[in-house]
Design a protein around this motif. Sequence first.
Motif, PDB file in Angstrom:
ATOM      1  N   GLY A 110      -8.590 -20.848  64.783  1.00 16.99           N
ATOM      2  CA  GLY A 110      -8.430 -21.626  63.566  1.00 16.99           C
ATOM      3  C   GLY A 110      -9.706 -22.229  63.016  1.00 16.99           C
ATOM      4  O   GLY A 110      -9.677 -22.936  62.019  1.00 16.99           O
ATOM      5  N   GLU A 111     -10.838 -21.982  63.643  1.00 16.35           N
ATOM      6  CA  GLU A 111     -12.110 -22.552  63.190  1.00 16.35           C
ATOM      7  C   GLU A 111     -13.021 -21.441  62.662  1.00 16.35           C
ATOM      8  O   GLU A 111     -14.089 -21.179  63.198  1.00 16.35           O
ATOM      9  N   LEU A 112     -12.559 -20.774  61.602  1.00 13.96           N
ATOM     10  CA  LEU A 112     -13.306 -19.688  60.968  1.00 13.96           C
ATOM     11  C   LEU A 112     -13.683 -20.138  59.566  1.00 13.96           C
ATOM     12  O   LEU A 112     -12.856 -20.697  58.836  1.00 13.96           O
ATOM     13  N   PHE A 113     -14.944 -19.896  59.181  1.00 19.43           N
ATOM     14  CA  PHE A 113     -15.466 -20.376  57.902  1.00 19.43           C
ATOM     15  C   PHE A 113     -16.187 -19.252  57.169  1.00 19.43           C
ATOM     16  O   PHE A 113     -16.709 -18.330  57.783  1.00 19.43           O
ATOM     17  N   ARG A 114     -16.244 -19.385  55.842  1.00 23.82           N
ATOM     18  CA  ARG A 114     -17.031 -18.488  54.998  1.00 23.82           C
ATOM     19  C   ARG A 114     -18.079 -19.338  54.287  1.00 23.82           C
ATOM     20  O   ARG A 114     -17.782 -20.442  53.817  1.00 23.82           O
ATOM     21  N   VAL A 115     -19.317 -18.830  54.201  1.00 20.31           N
ATOM     22  CA  VAL A 115     -20.392 -19.548  53.521  1.00 20.31           C
ATOM     23  C   VAL A 115     -20.109 -19.540  52.018  1.00 20.31           C
ATOM     24  O   VAL A 115     -20.016 -18.479  51.406  1.00 20.31           O
ATOM     25  N   ALA A 116     -19.962 -20.730  51.440  1.00 21.27           N
ATOM     26  CA  ALA A 116     -19.728 -20.866  50.006  1.00 21.27           C
ATOM     27  C   ALA A 116     -21.045 -20.999  49.249  1.00 21.27           C
ATOM     28  O   ALA A 116     -21.206 -20.440  48.173  1.00 21.27           O
TER      29      ALA A 116
END
Length: 133
Positions: A110-116
Amino acid sequence: MKAAIAAASATHDSVMADPFRYSPMKHGADKNAPTVTDPDRSATDIRGKFGEYAARVGAGPFNQPGVQAERDAHASSRPYLSIRLAQLAYRPRRGDQLQALDDNGQPIAGELFRVAEVLPSTRGHVRLDLNRI
């Protein structure tokens, strides 16, 4: 002086920073399709200072009692990760992904991110504004 700052930064990151797996992404032939892993840039385990969003950044301190006029400030609802660029063999890009890791190097569910956004920071560092996936 630069060498001392670089050494202090690396030491600080090894003790205080949070572990992440940085996975470069790119668009395939179809620009409307989801991004795919970029084979020209390899995934790398990095460490950086993770922070949750701040409602009002840059508004300055409020240290007087009573009603005060609003100050211009940047509002953000994104978490961020501040990293040393020397950890990567390439520049971070918008759309790349980061997976938070535990102390054993295993992904945290649940700790997945995309660079904005990739924003400038202090010398040799960048701040990655992130969106949760």
